[in-house]
Design an enzyme around this catalytic site. Sequence first.
Site, PDB file in Angstrom:
ATOM      1  N   ARG A 118      28.037  37.531  82.364  1.00 19.00           N
ATOM      2  CA  ARG A 118      28.988  36.425  82.163  1.00 19.00           C
ATOM      3  C   ARG A 118      28.250  35.157  81.759  1.00 19.00           C
ATOM      4  O   ARG A 118      27.147  34.904  82.226  1.00 19.00           O
ATOM      5  CB  ARG A 118      29.780  36.160  83.450  1.00 19.00           C
ATOM      6  N   ARG A 167      14.905  43.059  86.312  1.00 19.45           N
ATOM      7  CA  ARG A 167      13.678  43.877  86.243  1.00 19.45           C
ATOM      8  C   ARG A 167      13.403  44.314  84.807  1.00 19.45           C
ATOM      9  O   ARG A 167      12.270  44.243  84.333  1.00 19.45           O
ATOM     10  CB  ARG A 167      13.802  45.115  87.143  1.00 19.45           C
ATOM     11  N   ARG A 181      38.377  43.956 100.701  1.00 16.89           N
ATOM     12  CA  ARG A 181      37.961  42.758  99.990  1.00 16.89           C
ATOM     13  C   ARG A 181      39.004  42.475  98.918  1.00 16.89           C
ATOM     14  O   ARG A 181      39.304  43.342  98.102  1.00 16.89           O
ATOM     15  CB  ARG A 181      36.608  43.002  99.341  1.00 16.89           C
ATOM     16  N   ILE A 199      19.302  39.451  93.054  1.00 12.29           N
ATOM     17  CA  ILE A 199      18.261  38.609  92.446  1.00 12.29           C
ATOM     18  C   ILE A 199      17.668  37.679  93.507  1.00 12.29           C
ATOM     19  O   ILE A 199      16.450  37.551  93.638  1.00 12.29           O
ATOM     20  CB  ILE A 199      18.849  37.788  91.269  1.00 12.29           C
ATOM     21  N   HIS A 209      32.887  34.464  96.022  1.00 12.58           N
ATOM     22  CA  HIS A 209      31.749  34.896  96.856  1.00 12.58           C
ATOM     23  C   HIS A 209      31.852  34.348  98.286  1.00 12.58           C
ATOM     24  O   HIS A 209      30.854  34.237  99.001  1.00 12.58           O
ATOM     25  CB  HIS A 209      30.387  34.458  96.267  1.00 12.58           C
ATOM     26  N   ASN A 222      36.068  48.099  99.172  1.00 13.39           N
ATOM     27  CA  ASN A 222      35.818  47.026  98.207  1.00 13.39           C
ATOM     28  C   ASN A 222      36.065  47.626  96.825  1.00 13.39           C
ATOM     29  O   ASN A 222      35.215  48.317  96.277  1.00 13.39           O
ATOM     30  CB  ASN A 222      34.364  46.564  98.384  1.00 13.39           C
ATOM     31  N   GLU A 238      28.665  41.616 102.703  1.00 11.15           N
ATOM     32  CA  GLU A 238      30.095  41.298 102.650  1.00 11.15           C
ATOM     33  C   GLU A 238      30.917  42.314 103.442  1.00 11.15           C
ATOM     34  O   GLU A 238      31.915  41.968 104.059  1.00 11.15           O
ATOM     35  CB  GLU A 238      30.549  41.236 101.180  1.00 11.15           C
TER      36      GLU A 238
HETATM   37  P1  ADP Z   1      26.335  42.853  92.554  1.00 10.40           P
HETATM   38  O1  ADP Z   1      26.789  41.465  92.201  1.00 10.40           O
HETATM   39  O2  ADP Z   1      26.743  43.889  91.556  1.00 10.40           O
HETATM   40  O3  ADP Z   1      26.583  43.233  94.008  1.00 10.40           O
HETATM   41  P2  ADP Z   1      23.546  42.756  93.356  1.00 10.40           P
HETATM   42  O4  ADP Z   1      23.662  41.666  94.362  1.00 10.40           O
HETATM   43  O5  ADP Z   1      23.268  44.141  93.838  1.00 10.40           O
HETATM   44  O6  ADP Z   1      24.758  42.781  92.349  1.00 10.40           O
HETATM   45  O7  ADP Z   1      22.379  42.338  92.335  1.00 10.40           O
HETATM   46  C1  ADP Z   1      21.987  43.197  91.305  1.00 10.40           C
HETATM   47  C2  ADP Z   1      20.901  42.540  90.465  1.00 10.40           C
HETATM   48  O8  ADP Z   1      19.801  42.159  91.291  1.00 10.40           O
HETATM   49  C3  ADP Z   1      20.297  43.474  89.430  1.00 10.40           C
HETATM   50  O9  ADP Z   1      21.042  43.521  88.242  1.00 10.40           O
HETATM   51  C4  ADP Z   1      18.940  42.844  89.201  1.00 10.40           C
HETATM   52  O10 ADP Z   1      19.062  41.852  88.201  1.00 10.40           O
HETATM   53  C5  ADP Z   1      18.603  42.174  90.504  1.00 10.40           C
HETATM   54  N1  ADP Z   1      17.543  42.879  91.257  1.00 10.40           N
HETATM   55  C6  ADP Z   1      17.692  43.834  92.181  1.00 10.40           C
HETATM   56  N2  ADP Z   1      16.493  44.250  92.656  1.00 10.40           N
HETATM   57  C7  ADP Z   1      15.558  43.506  91.999  1.00 10.40           C
HETATM   58  C8  ADP Z   1      14.114  43.446  92.024  1.00 10.40           C
HETATM   59  N3  ADP Z   1      13.396  44.207  92.851  1.00 10.40           N
HETATM   60  N4  ADP Z   1      13.519  42.559  91.196  1.00 10.40           N
HETATM   61  C9  ADP Z   1      14.227  41.777  90.380  1.00 10.40           C
HETATM   62  N5  ADP Z   1      15.579  41.787  90.315  1.00 10.40           N
HETATM   63  C10 ADP Z   1      16.229  42.635  91.100  1.00 10.40           C
END
Ligand code: ADP
Length: 400
Positions: free
Chosen positions: A247, A291, A99, A335, A187, A14, A385
């Site tokens: 974004r 966070r 991907r 999130i 996605h 990826n 994914e």
């Molecule tokens: P990507 O799109 O880069 O794959 P992810 O799906 O890994 O991103 O999501 C990353 C985001 O998830 C972080 O920037 C954060 O905002 C949120 N996140 C991850 N763990 C937590 C948590 N325990 N509490 C709140 N938000 C979290």
Amino acid sequence: MSPEAKTDALLVLNAGSSSLKFAVFAIEGRGLTQRYDGQMEGIGAAPHFILRDAAGARIAERQFVAAEAPKGHEGALGVILEALKPLLDGATMRAIGHRVVHGGRDLSAPVMITDAIMAKLRALVPLAPLHQPHNLAGIEAAARHFPGVAQIACFDTAFHRTQGHAAATFALPPRFFDQGILRYGFHGLSYEYITRRLAAEDAALGRARLVVAHLGNGASLCAIEGGQSRATTMGFTALDGVPMGTRSGQLDPGVVLHMLDSLQMTSSEIAHLLYHDSGLKGMSGVSQDVRAIEAAGTAAAEAALDHFAFRVRREIGALAASIGGMDALVFTAGIGENAHGLRARICAGLGFLGINLDPEANAANRPEIGRAGDPVRVLIRPTDEEAMIAEHALALVEVA
Ligand code: ADP
């Protein structure tokens, strides 16, 4: 993957703008078991390499200084393969799944990569200039490292090709649609993974009307009916829809015209603003990470979380309307899977749709977080994914 066993292996790549994520699966009969994963991040600057085992434990890690950094995606793949070599000893690489962000209008399913397919994918670069070139660099690097091994492209756009014209078009003269200016959606591999897993766990969920909220650094939502995408919040690019880590999400297009004409911003300044300096980071002035924003507790941080929740809530209602109601709301990605405070904000006020959270289940990030007996189930499911790409790649090499 033990050296003594002649295992067949499958590699998933990826490739992002400055990262190369990977996962290695063992092919066992008709099934797949993930054995390793990891990434090289910071490609082009000071790359950081991590390799994890199936339990998520770090088994190798290296921080490169700029002077000794591997060059580009090709160099990054070299480091990854060097680290995997002793672990893959005795295994046969059967296929490499990639991907690829954009498959255009025609590529509505994963494909075996040929020269003709590469030419098609190159022609799509203008539609996804920030992602597609890196995806293609990953394919070229893998082809040089593994000559003769089947390579399969899996597209973020493919899952949405089931949408009707009303959902996919913009209200522009039809010649723009004919030129490919339409809502592609992204996605898709995540939505497909969630849809398949839900159908496997409960056939009724496979037929159900779902709204899936993929909320990570990139964020979008999708209305799914009978396993097929009917509408989604991302459009021509991955900028549309809800606000994201950095974004903006949807903007009145008049704002862009105003920035160009009255504020005298250049198109590259606007692109940088909308892709990298907006969303949660731009609004909060703190970070793109929920966070850190929650911990900051400033008025701007609060406004960012509130706006994010408002926009996601609004899209849930809109997507439910696009499929005539909903049976389940599913949260996924960083999130969606973890940020219980933000999920509670999003769902507050959705009682009229039959969505009410069980506060205790929500705070514990349980798989089922809706109030028992309510008409709409509210679920949390981790997305994967890489596993979806591996499944597609295996299916294609099996028929080849
Ligand atoms: P990507 O799109 O880069 O794959 P992810 O799906 O890994 O991103 O999501 C990353 C985001 O998830 C972080 O920037 C954060 O905002 C949120 N996140 C991850 N763990 C937590 C948590 N325990 N509490 C709140 N938000 C979290």
